[in-house]
Design a protein around this motif. Sequence first.
Motif: not given
Length: 180
Positions: A72-75, A88-91, A165-168, A177-179
């Motif tokens: 999600e962060t990448a795409l 792309g998301f799946s990849f 777990m959800r990383l900043p 900003r944090d996620a």
Amino acid sequence: MRYDAPMRAARGPGTGLTLAGAAAILAGLYLAGPGLALMRLRRAMRDGDTLALRQLVDFPAVRAGLARQVAETALGAPHRKQALVPFGFSFVRHIAAHEIATRLTPAGLIRLARGGEAGTAMGWHLAGYRLIGPTQVRLRLRAAGDRTLRLTMALEGGRWRLTGMRLPAAMLDGGARDAP
């Protein structure tokens, strides 16, 4: 004297108070459970106890959640209308899942706690938590630099386990900003 009268249990004036006290103790233990599990998790990481880590962490669930967050962060979110976004998301999620699976292990958590890789996990402190259901709680851990790590714990088989777990955002993309 009548012998056919039913026998009644003796109820003293403190019986209702005793039940209320027992219920309060059980509720306190239920609410304190995630914090106690977090303390056990921290101790297991510090002491290098891989068996305890396997019992306290649902590694497949945590890995899957992190892989999704990285993708999600990448795409961006996978529900966009562009044709290649789901592919792309799946990849990206598959690549992230492989990398996370090699690092997010009991030994990897121990290295993290001892200051290896992304810093020291022992610098995080509990900033708060809230129940998100009868068997789930979300914990917020805060570290220096106003970074917030979000953990999800679930009550499974009478024990609280780390299941998410959800990383900043700063740990994922160097953002400020944090996620959410």
